[in-house]
Design a protein around this motif. Structure first.
Motif, PDB file in Angstrom:
ATOM      1  N   TRP A 121       0.858  -1.175   0.000  1.00  0.00           N
ATOM      2  CA  TRP A 121       0.000   0.000   0.000  1.00  0.00           C
ATOM      3  C   TRP A 121       0.897   1.228   0.000  1.00  0.00           C
ATOM      4  N   TRP A 122       0.557   2.214  -0.834  1.00  0.00           N
ATOM      5  CA  TRP A 122       1.291   3.467  -0.831  1.00  0.00           C
ATOM      6  C   TRP A 122       0.381   4.618  -1.217  1.00  0.00           C
ATOM      7  N   SER A 123       0.804   5.821  -0.823  1.00  0.00           N
ATOM      8  CA  SER A 123       0.056   7.032  -1.147  1.00  0.00           C
ATOM      9  C   SER A 123       1.052   8.127  -1.517  1.00  0.00           C
TER      10      SER A 123
ATOM     11  N   THR B 246       6.349  -0.657  -8.671  1.00  0.00           N
ATOM     12  CA  THR B 246       5.759  -1.478  -7.612  1.00  0.00           C
ATOM     13  C   THR B 246       5.263  -2.798  -8.175  1.00  0.00           C
TER      14      THR B 246
ATOM     15  N   THR C 261      -3.446   6.975  -4.289  1.00  0.00           N
ATOM     16  CA  THR C 261      -3.279   5.877  -3.343  1.00  0.00           C
ATOM     17  C   THR C 261      -3.444   4.578  -4.109  1.00  0.00           C
TER      18      THR C 261
ATOM     19  N   TYR D   3      -3.254   0.125  -3.681  1.00  0.00           N
ATOM     20  CA  TYR D   3      -3.213  -1.029  -2.797  1.00  0.00           C
ATOM     21  C   TYR D   3      -3.176  -2.286  -3.644  1.00  0.00           C
TER      22      TYR D   3
END
Length: 181
Positions: A4-6, A26, A86, A88
């Motif tokens: 998960w990243w934002s 990613t 964002t 996921y």
């Protein structure tokens, strides 16, 4: 395992390829099939381009000071200066959300959600109708609907801004790090 990243990005054209490369890196590291990665990165590019172009500050008054900012925005920046991406990834799908602080989508008919199988037909004409063949813009939302399995177009609750979220079922390479167990 999941990732998960934002990202909090400035509304600048240079931020679009940055977000796309971050997503592609990613997915490559996780072992996502390259065709799925390409589809999601193209959909992300379209959503980010819309945030850059249309995601400026809006509160319905002239001379606005950005009082509608929320916690993800820098206090020193105006709400019109940035947007958020964002992502996921888990064992079955990738969900991506792009939120801005612009005027949002027209409220007639409420938010739009579509569930579809890839290639199953044209998008819902209320929100993402096909532009005329000679148009030089206006295809972004249609592309997102064609590239993703589930799409939601709506407005940020409690303040101005659009939210585009979409997801896609993932396929994995044989050497994938995050494959479904």
């Amino acid at each position: 395992m999941s990732i998960w990243w934002s990202l909090h990005l400035r509304r600048d054209a240079a931020s679009v390829p940055l977000a796309r490369r971050f997503l592609l890196g990613t997915m490559e590291s996780a072992g996502v099939d390259p065709d799925i990665s390409f589809d999601l990165s193209l959909a992300l590019s379209e959503a980010c381009a819309n945030a850059v172009e249309h995601g400026g500050e809006y509160d319905g008054t002239s001379g606005s000071t950005g009082a509608g900012r929320d916690a993800w925005e820098e206090p020193s920046a105006t709400a019109s200066g940035q947007y958020r991406v964002t992502a996921y990834l888990d064992g079955e799908k990738c969900r991506i959300e792009v939120a801005d602080s612009g005027p949002g989508f027209p409220t007639a008919g409420g938010p739009h959600t579509s569930y579809r199988k890839p290639g199953s037909g044209p998008p819902d004409p209320q929100y993402a109708s096909y532009p005329p063949v000679t148009a030089e813009e206006g295809r972004g939302l249609c592309l997102i609907e064609q590239l993703a399995d589930h799409v939601h177009f709506g407005n940020r609750p409690g303040c101005a801004g659009a939210v585009v979220s979409f997801d896609k079922v993932l396929k994995w390479r044989k050497d994938a790090l995050l494959m479904v167990s």
